[in-house]
Design a protein around this motif. Structure first.
Motif, mmCIF file in Angstrom:
data_model
loop_
_atom_site.group_PDB
_atom_site.id
_atom_site.type_symbol
_atom_site.label_atom_id
_atom_site.label_comp_id
_atom_site.label_asym_id
_atom_site.label_seq_id
_atom_site.Cartn_x
_atom_site.Cartn_y
_atom_site.Cartn_z
ATOM 1 N N GLN A 17 0.873 -1.282 0.004
ATOM 2 C CA GLN A 17 0.142 -0.035 -0.052
ATOM 3 C C GLN A 17 0.701 1.214 -0.017
ATOM 4 O O GLN A 17 0.594 2.271 -0.711
ATOM 5 C CB GLN A 17 -0.894 0.068 1.198
ATOM 6 N N ALA B 4 1.325 4.292 -2.832
ATOM 7 C CA ALA B 4 1.195 5.638 -2.762
ATOM 8 C C ALA B 4 2.580 6.397 -3.298
ATOM 9 O O ALA B 4 2.638 7.255 -3.980
ATOM 10 C CB ALA B 4 0.927 6.054 -1.250
ATOM 11 N N TYR C 241 -1.765 6.767 1.097
ATOM 12 C CA TYR C 241 -2.614 5.659 0.390
ATOM 13 C C TYR C 241 -4.153 5.564 1.316
ATOM 14 O O TYR C 241 -4.317 5.803 2.207
ATOM 15 C CB TYR C 241 -2.172 4.093 0.550
#
Length: 524
Positions: A503, A507, A522
């Motif tokens: 994750q 991002a 994120y």
């Protein structure tokens, strides 16, 4: 321990050699004494290092007249070497082909001086061993894996009535003047005990009867395996205490205590110290005489106040001050039982493990830390995240990747790139003080911030780092292209570690795609 004046004789008109020797810092325990001569003279007989640039006939005299362990170096042009092969192969330490630079001479001499020091240190260590074992009244021997005696002490020679030259390299039957049949028919277990030590690969204690030049003797024998640098078994060492004339077990115990290389105390059933060895004086303020008669628990409170809890195997750690130095001690306590199983006292052994503990810390540090940046590494990141239930708490993960870092390496070299990484690591420590920091790749970093944070708080942290990085690169033109992108992911309770990394990486990718030099948080 020793101080040695290293004599260097230069038989050359080349000032480069003299300047190089003068500039070399003497190694520990050494000082340099230089002689600059145009021809060989009496100095040849005492010099440790002789650097010679003279005709062949003079070189032969130099080699002939130099002392046995002198290192003779010959300097000559390449086209003059063919006729001197025999001299070179048998007598010279090195040949320097002209022309050569001062840095070449410095490098060669420094290596030679280091080798001379290694030889001196080895001889000193050999002297330590010889002096130590020959000062002990017990029999001491070292054997190779085949059972041949490699080294023995004077007490061993007296017991068998032979010289060291006659003993070393020979086996059991010859040394003890025994026939194989006589050994097999007697109560001897010497050879069998050697096999036990080799199989067990640990120190073993035996009671052995041996036929010596002074008649039958009873020995308390300690035998230990010897391993090489690769942990391969290469032989054994034995120490035999002659206990034939001991009148009781107390006398035998005194022999054992006196030869143990660590502090030992014995108590009776009432908890009073009844015996100790001289080694106690090296760890504690009071020596053997002052310790005997004290209450053991009271003695521990005074001398081992910071001792840890005794574990299931009877071991604990403690720290003591010896002189002005702190030592780490390993404490071992074990109850002593009589033949009926009744506790009759306590055995306490204190062993200095300061070096061992220091090495353990260094090994753990090296295994967990990135050497360049002094941040934690990828391996320790996973260990940190899985211990102490970190993932059961609120975790904010910052994934940081440097922008255009490859350009710096390509244009200015990896040394400049390393400087940039160190600068970034220092900035991370300032920005995220008290948080977990790791370098997980070439120019990739992870920051773990624990505790629930709002998006605004996370953004402020990221902006502080990015702004700090821009300020840091202003003063260095080589870093002008450098920036960083940051991806931030926030965990739910018990989120998988790899999912959290993915994750934050997603991002980070979004920040890169949107122009770099920025952060992204994120959101699912």
């Amino acid at each position: 321990m020793y101080h040695y004046k290293l004599q260097v004789l230069i038989l050359s008109q080349d000032n480069c050699i003299y300047d190089a020797v003068s500039a070399i810092e003497p190694l520990t325990g050494f000082e340099h004494e230089l002689f600059l001569k145009q021809s060989a003279d009496a100095a040849v007989k005492t010099a440790d290092v002789i650097i010679c640039e003279l005709p062949e006939a003079v070189l032969a005299d130099v080699v002939k007249n130099s002392k046995k362990d002198a290192a003779v170096i010959f300097c000559a042009a390449a086209d003059t070497l063919d006729s001197r092969d025999e001299i070179y192969s048998q007598a010279l330490a090195d040949i320097w082909i002209k022309p050569y630079s001062k840095s070449f001479v410095t490098f060669k001499l420094r290596k030679l001086f280091e080798q001379i020091k290694i030889t001196k240190d080895r001889n000193l260590a050999q002297g330590y061993i010889e002096t130590a074992i020959n000062s002990i009244p017990s029999l001491i021997w070292f054997k190779d894996i085949r059972g041949a005696h490699l080294k023995v002490n004077d007490s061993f020679c007296r017991a068998v009535g032979k010289t060291k030259e006659d003993i070393e390299g020979r086996g059991h039957y010859y040394i003890w003047d025994m026939k194989k049949e006589e050994y097999e028919q007697g109560e001897y277990i010497c050879l069998e005990s050697e096999e036990i030590v080799l199989q067990e690969k640990k120190t073993c204690i035996f009671d052995e009867k041996v036929k010596t030049k002074h008649g039958m003797r009873q020995f308390k024998t300690y035998k230990s395996p010897i391993f090489d640098d690769n942990e391969q078994l290469i032989g054994t060492v034995g120490i035999a205490h002659d206990v034939t004339d001991l009148e009781n077990m107390g006398a035998e115990l005194e022999v054992i205590l006196r030869n143990l290389p660590f502090a030992v105390l014995l108590t009776n059933e009432a908890g009073k110290i009844i015996n100790a060895n001289d080694f106690c004086a090296q760890y504690f303020a009071a020596g053997k005489e002052a310790i005997i008669g004290q209450e053991y628990l009271q003695w521990k409170q005074q001398n081992l106040a910071n001792m840890s809890e005794i574990n299931a195997k009877g071991y604990a750690d403690a720290r003591v001050i010896v002189g002005k130095r702190e030592k780490n001690l390993e404490i071992y306590e074990k109850p002593i039982f009589d033949v009926f199983g009744t506790a009759v006292g306590m055995l306490c052994m204190c062993r200095d493990v300061t070096v061992e503990r220091h090495l353990e810390k260094k090994i753990i540090y090296s295994a967990n830390t990135d050497q360049l940046t002094d941040l934690y590494n990828r391996r320790y990141f996973y260990e940190y995240m899985t211990r102490n239930k970190i993932m059961s708490r609120h975790v904010n993960l910052f994934y940081i990747d440097l922008d255009n870092f490859k350009k710096i390496n390509d244009e200015y070299g990896h040394q400049v790139g390393d400087t940039a990484l160190v600068m970034v690591a220092k900035l991370l420590k300032q920005t995220f003080s008290g948080d977990f920091l790791a370098r997980i790749g070439g120019d990739e970093f992870l920051v773990v911030v624990l505790g629930e944070k709002t998006d605004a708080e996370l953004a402020a942290m990221a902006e502080t780092f990015l702004n700090g990085l821009q300020q840091s690169i202003v003063s260095n033109d080589k870093f002008s292209v450098l920036s960083a992108s940051v991806g931030i992911a926030v965990s739910d309770v018990l989120t998988d570690i790899d999912l959290l990394i993915r994750q934050s990486d997603a991002a980070l990718y979004e920040a890169k795609r949107n122009g770099k030099k920025q952060y992204k948080i994120y959101h699912k």
